[in-house]
Design a protein around this motif. Structure first.
Motif, PDB file in Angstrom:
ATOM      1  N   LEU A 332      -5.777  -1.935   9.464  1.00  0.00           N
ATOM      2  CA  LEU A 332      -4.178  -1.569  10.525  1.00  0.00           C
ATOM      3  C   LEU A 332      -3.853   0.030   9.914  1.00  0.00           C
ATOM      4  CD1 LEU A 332      -1.951  -4.549  10.243  1.00  0.00           C
ATOM      5  CD2 LEU A 332      -2.314  -3.066  12.578  1.00  0.00           C
ATOM      6  N   GLY A 333      -4.713   0.518   8.189  1.00  0.00           N
ATOM      7  CA  GLY A 333      -4.586   1.649   7.857  1.00  0.00           C
ATOM      8  C   GLY A 333      -3.381   1.741   6.763  1.00  0.00           C
ATOM      9  N   VAL A 334      -2.399   0.945   7.054  1.00  0.00           N
ATOM     10  CA  VAL A 334      -0.927   1.382   6.218  1.00  0.00           C
ATOM     11  C   VAL A 334      -1.208   1.153   4.549  1.00  0.00           C
ATOM     12  CG1 VAL A 334       0.045   0.186   7.774  1.00  0.00           C
ATOM     13  CG2 VAL A 334      -0.586  -1.559   6.604  1.00  0.00           C
ATOM     14  N   LEU A 335      -2.379   0.446   4.144  1.00  0.00           N
ATOM     15  CA  LEU A 335      -2.866   0.864   2.392  1.00  0.00           C
ATOM     16  C   LEU A 335      -3.411   2.550   2.460  1.00  0.00           C
ATOM     17  CD1 LEU A 335      -4.402  -2.502   1.686  1.00  0.00           C
ATOM     18  CD2 LEU A 335      -2.435  -1.774   1.420  1.00  0.00           C
ATOM     19  N   GLN A 336      -4.121   2.738   3.792  1.00  0.00           N
ATOM     20  CA  GLN A 336      -4.820   4.462   3.416  1.00  0.00           C
ATOM     21  C   GLN A 336      -3.455   4.898   2.879  1.00  0.00           C
ATOM     22  OE1 GLN A 336      -5.307   1.502   4.845  1.00  0.00           O
ATOM     23  NE2 GLN A 336      -7.741   1.431   5.790  1.00  0.00           N
ATOM     24  N   LYS A 337      -2.516   4.907   4.473  1.00  0.00           N
ATOM     25  CA  LYS A 337      -1.329   5.835   4.434  1.00  0.00           C
ATOM     26  C   LYS A 337       0.033   5.514   3.451  1.00  0.00           C
ATOM     27  CE  LYS A 337      -2.697   6.436   9.162  1.00  0.00           C
ATOM     28  NZ  LYS A 337      -2.407   5.653  10.504  1.00  0.00           N
ATOM     29  N   ASP A 338      -0.542   4.423   2.768  1.00  0.00           N
ATOM     30  CA  ASP A 338       0.132   4.059   1.397  1.00  0.00           C
ATOM     31  C   ASP A 338       1.903   4.235   2.047  1.00  0.00           C
ATOM     32  OD1 ASP A 338       0.752   4.011  -1.157  1.00  0.00           O
ATOM     33  OD2 ASP A 338       2.255   5.696  -1.702  1.00  0.00           O
ATOM     34  N   LYS A 339       1.572   2.860   3.036  1.00  0.00           N
ATOM     35  CA  LYS A 339       2.629   2.539   3.683  1.00  0.00           C
ATOM     36  C   LYS A 339       3.240   1.030   3.467  1.00  0.00           C
ATOM     37  CE  LYS A 339       2.610   5.208   7.821  1.00  0.00           C
ATOM     38  NZ  LYS A 339       2.999   5.874   8.998  1.00  0.00           N
ATOM     39  N   LEU A 340       2.762  -0.339   2.650  1.00  0.00           N
ATOM     40  CA  LEU A 340       3.316  -0.843   1.867  1.00  0.00           C
ATOM     41  C   LEU A 340       3.080  -1.338   0.565  1.00  0.00           C
ATOM     42  CD1 LEU A 340       3.308  -3.609   3.458  1.00  0.00           C
ATOM     43  CD2 LEU A 340       0.912  -4.784   3.495  1.00  0.00           C
ATOM     44  N   GLU A 341       3.854  -1.707  -0.523  1.00  0.00           N
ATOM     45  CA  GLU A 341       3.703  -2.724  -1.234  1.00  0.00           C
ATOM     46  C   GLU A 341       3.562  -4.023  -1.583  1.00  0.00           C
ATOM     47  OE1 GLU A 341       7.346  -0.554  -3.238  1.00  0.00           O
ATOM     48  OE2 GLU A 341       7.468  -0.325  -1.424  1.00  0.00           O
ATOM     49  N   GLY A 367      -0.503  -0.318  -3.137  1.00  0.00           N
ATOM     50  CA  GLY A 367       0.832   0.690  -3.201  1.00  0.00           C
ATOM     51  C   GLY A 367       1.930   0.711  -3.655  1.00  0.00           C
ATOM     52  N   PHE A 368       2.169  -0.162  -5.143  1.00  0.00           N
ATOM     53  CA  PHE A 368       2.979   0.366  -6.085  1.00  0.00           C
ATOM     54  C   PHE A 368       3.580   2.013  -6.322  1.00  0.00           C
ATOM     55  CE2 PHE A 368       3.362  -4.160  -5.340  1.00  0.00           C
ATOM     56  CZ  PHE A 368       4.138  -4.653  -5.459  1.00  0.00           C
ATOM     57  N   ASP A 369       4.783   2.418  -6.197  1.00  0.00           N
ATOM     58  CA  ASP A 369       5.456   3.220  -7.033  1.00  0.00           C
ATOM     59  C   ASP A 369       4.374   3.300  -8.719  1.00  0.00           C
ATOM     60  OD1 ASP A 369       5.906   5.468  -9.182  1.00  0.00           O
ATOM     61  OD2 ASP A 369       7.812   5.013  -7.788  1.00  0.00           O
ATOM     62  N   PRO A 370       3.815   3.859  -9.073  1.00  0.00           N
ATOM     63  CA  PRO A 370       3.152   4.190 -10.418  1.00  0.00           C
ATOM     64  C   PRO A 370       3.836   4.106 -11.991  1.00  0.00           C
ATOM     65  CG  PRO A 370       2.127   5.798  -9.093  1.00  0.00           C
ATOM     66  CD  PRO A 370       3.056   5.079  -8.491  1.00  0.00           C
ATOM     67  N   VAL A 371       5.065   4.377 -11.735  1.00  0.00           N
ATOM     68  CA  VAL A 371       6.425   4.265 -13.057  1.00  0.00           C
ATOM     69  C   VAL A 371       6.330   3.144 -12.991  1.00  0.00           C
ATOM     70  CG1 VAL A 371       7.991   5.026 -13.649  1.00  0.00           C
ATOM     71  CG2 VAL A 371       7.122   6.568 -12.945  1.00  0.00           C
ATOM     72  N   VAL A 372       6.785   2.122 -11.252  1.00  0.00           N
ATOM     73  CA  VAL A 372       7.182   0.861 -11.815  1.00  0.00           C
ATOM     74  C   VAL A 372       6.154  -0.030 -12.085  1.00  0.00           C
ATOM     75  CG1 VAL A 372       7.597  -1.244  -9.515  1.00  0.00           C
ATOM     76  CG2 VAL A 372       8.890   0.941  -9.428  1.00  0.00           C
ATOM     77  N   LYS A 373       5.028   0.412 -11.606  1.00  0.00           N
ATOM     78  CA  LYS A 373       3.285  -0.569 -11.828  1.00  0.00           C
ATOM     79  C   LYS A 373       3.891  -0.767 -13.475  1.00  0.00           C
ATOM     80  CE  LYS A 373      -0.537   0.979 -10.600  1.00  0.00           C
ATOM     81  NZ  LYS A 373      -2.085   0.576 -10.016  1.00  0.00           N
ATOM     82  N   ASP A 374       4.423   1.011 -13.848  1.00  0.00           N
ATOM     83  CA  ASP A 374       3.805   1.081 -15.583  1.00  0.00           C
ATOM     84  C   ASP A 374       4.733  -0.015 -16.529  1.00  0.00           C
ATOM     85  OD1 ASP A 374       2.054   2.352 -15.667  1.00  0.00           O
ATOM     86  OD2 ASP A 374       3.286   4.281 -16.231  1.00  0.00           O
ATOM     87  N   HIS A 375       6.174  -0.245 -15.453  1.00  0.00           N
ATOM     88  CA  HIS A 375       7.017  -1.592 -16.349  1.00  0.00           C
ATOM     89  C   HIS A 375       6.596  -2.934 -15.664  1.00  0.00           C
ATOM     90  CE1 HIS A 375       9.948   1.559 -17.007  1.00  0.00           C
ATOM     91  NE2 HIS A 375      10.149   2.167 -16.302  1.00  0.00           N
ATOM     92  N   ILE A 376       5.509  -2.817 -15.083  1.00  0.00           N
ATOM     93  CA  ILE A 376       4.998  -4.323 -14.995  1.00  0.00           C
ATOM     94  C   ILE A 376       4.641  -4.925 -15.510  1.00  0.00           C
ATOM     95  CG2 ILE A 376       4.314  -6.123 -13.225  1.00  0.00           C
ATOM     96  CD1 ILE A 376       5.488  -4.344 -10.872  1.00  0.00           C
ATOM     97  N   TYR A 377       3.273  -3.334 -15.628  1.00  0.00           N
ATOM     98  CA  TYR A 377       2.976  -3.737 -17.219  1.00  0.00           C
ATOM     99  C   TYR A 377       3.928  -3.926 -18.430  1.00  0.00           C
ATOM    100  CZ  TYR A 377      -0.245  -1.901 -20.878  1.00  0.00           C
ATOM    101  OH  TYR A 377      -1.415  -2.230 -22.222  1.00  0.00           O
TER     102      TYR A 377
END
Length: 532
Positions: A332-341, A367-377
């Motif tokens: 659907l192209g939503v990952l490439q356009k960064d529209k879905l987490e 598709g997650f915010d890199p800062v959020v992904k760091d917090h999950i890490y």
């Protein structure tokens, strides 16, 4: 007088307890308070007080329920213990645990090659990969793979902590699996978290999503209890959307919109949606068209999508096909356009591996915010790392022996044997249940479960009400006591008002499942006569 096992539950000292006595035609019997023995030590009120009590503990934990290991299983384990006595009051000699998707606990044999590699990884080198007779005890491809894995571990030991996301080499195996599965869609090892089964990943992401008591998560009804239990634990709101039972447990956009708008009108901040495909407890497999609608719905309403895909190998209906949410979102192209987490989950506990005790699985975050992904890490780091045995088993699930290698043919034959037997068992149970008057069971297109609807006599519904039980809990307790089959009441997964039933796995052997189908039939006839 032979006592009913249901009246053998623990009595609180000094408190009467009302229980159904199934040996006396379902009549409620008042059980007198147990007399305190004369030599029972007296305890002052001060000494009995504890700092942590049911009133002072976290009320979220107090209220959470997990039906798959709930009161029916507790009763089943008690009955199993009583069966060791020669004078037990039951008409069966063993309990059949069909309450949980735990394949090896009911006789599924582990696959040979992954266990060979695992043994070599765990053994010290001098008695394992470097032993002079290793090549006589293990196939060459198992030795090569074990050496490769050990070289990627800290000091070559599966007893050492790994990176908190998991050993990088093993995450790279997951990446290759995802890319191959999804027709070349790329994945990144930094998006992969190796977890203790899928459960740990699910809990981590829900922990991040449920920021306060206003937050809500769309979950399918019926749903798998880890979602309801975890949402309760973190003080969030469960927002149910109903699956369409008459249409093979499909879902539609109108129902999603209804559930979302109703919740938001009540002030609930719905920020995410759970999709379980293939379905647990339903056994349904979603069409690609439906998944497209779900992805578009989540993009439109800015919802994080949690894709529970642990049964992706368990598809038995030849007209059905598993398609990952990631693949659909990419098309659907939503990952490439960064529209879905998107958070996706997989596990070694299901499929044909059935390695529940290894606690292996992965979570992919896209598709997650890199800062959020760091917090999950950071959250993953607080648990140091997932089980190394689970990490290895996940990698072996994702990358088995290659065509032409020594173990390839045997490994594929073992997997196919398990799969074909599961397919036959799904048919045995679906067909058998649908032959019982009063039962209605959608075909198990996938997963490991059947989820029949059962018509119950009105007198049984009333008896359950008086006993403080859901009607299908009353039914499941009766089924357990009369046949030794342990199922989960459908109410433990939530369902539409007025629907009753249960979830059963079809993991025991084909002969055992044929026997169980007959017992389901005879018990239902007896139960309906009893409450006619």
């Amino acid at each position: 007088m032979t006592r009913s096992p249901l009246t053998t539950g623990w009595l609180l000292l000094g408190l009467p307890l009302l229980l159904l006595d199934f040996q006396s035609n379902g009549v409620l019997a008042s059980v007198a308070p147990r007399e305190v023995p004369k030599n029972f030590p007296s305890i002052s009120n001060d000494k009995m007080k504890k700092r942590l009590t049911e009133e002072s503990m976290s009320q979220n934990i107090r209220q959470m329920e997990y039906a798959v290991r709930g009161k029916i299983v507790i009763a089943a384990e008690q009955i199993r213990d009583e069966l060791s006595s020669e004078n037990h009051p039951y008409d069966f000699d063993h309990v059949v645990f069909t309450n949980i998707g735990n394949p090896q606990s009911v006789g599924q044999k582990p696959l040979t090659w992954p266990r060979q590699v695992m043994a070599l990884v765990d053994l010290p080198d001098h008695v394992g990969v470097n032993h002079p007779l290793a090549s006589q005890m293990f196939p060459a491809d198992a030795i090569r793979r074990a050496k490769e894995i050990k070289a990627a571990m800290a000091c070559g030991s599966s007893g050492a902590y790994s990176h908190s996301k998991g050993v990088k080499l093993l995450r790279e195996d997951v990446v290759k699996f995802i890319s191959h599965r999804d027709g070349g869609v790329q994945a990144d090892p930094e998006d992969i978290f190796l977890t203790n089964g899928a459960s740990t990943g699910i809990v981590m992401i829900l922990n991040a999503l449920l920021a306060d008591s206003t937050c809500g998560v769309l979950i399918p009804i019926p749903q798998y209890p880890i979602y309801s239990a975890t949402i309760d634990q973190f003080g969030g709101n469960k927002v149910g959307y109903f699956l369409d039972e008459a249409n093979g447990w499909d879902l539609n956009l109108q129902e999603l919109e209804r559930a979302l708008q109703e919740a938001r009108s009540q002030g609930i901040n719905v920020n995410s949606m759970v999709l379980i495909n293939p379905g647990n407890p339903t056994g349904g497999v979603l069409k690609k068209k439906t998944i497209k609608e779900v992805v578009k719905f989540c993009v439109k309403h800015k919802l994080v999508l949690l894709a529970d895909e642990v049964y992706q190998e368990n598809v038995y209906d030849e007209k059905a096909q598993f398609v990952s949410v990631k693949r659909v979102a990419h098309e659907l192209g939503v990952l490439q356009k960064d529209k879905l987490e998107l958070a996706s989950f997989h596990s070694t506990s299901k499929g044909v591996f059935g390695e529940c005790g290894r606690r292996g699985g992965y979570m992919e975050l896209v598709g997650f915010d890199p800062v959020v992904k760091d917090h999950i890490y950071k959250l993953a780091s607080s648990g140091l790392c997932s089980s190394l045995n689970g990490q290895v088993m996940t990698a072996l699930m994702c990358r088995g022996p290659e065509p032409g290698e020594e173990s390839y043919d045997m490994h594929e034959a073992e997997k196919q044997s398990i799969y074909q037997s599961l397919k036959r068992r799904s048919q045995i149970v679906t067909d058998g249940l649908n032959r019982i008057p009063g039962f209605s069971c959608q075909p198990a297109q996938g997963a490991m479960y059947s989820f029949p609807a059962v018509q119950l006599p009105e007198a049984a519904v009333e008896a359950a009400k008086i006993a403080g039980l859901s009607p299908d809990t009353l039914y499941a307790l009766s089924l357990l006591e009369r046949t030794g089959i342990c199922v989960v009441p459908a109410s433990g997964f939530s369902q539409k008002e007025g629907r009753f039933g249960f979830r059963t796995t079809f993991l025991p052997s084909e002969a055992e499942m044929e026997r169980c189908v007959e017992l389901f039939r005879s018990h239902h006839e007896e139960f309906c006569q009893k409450y006619a």
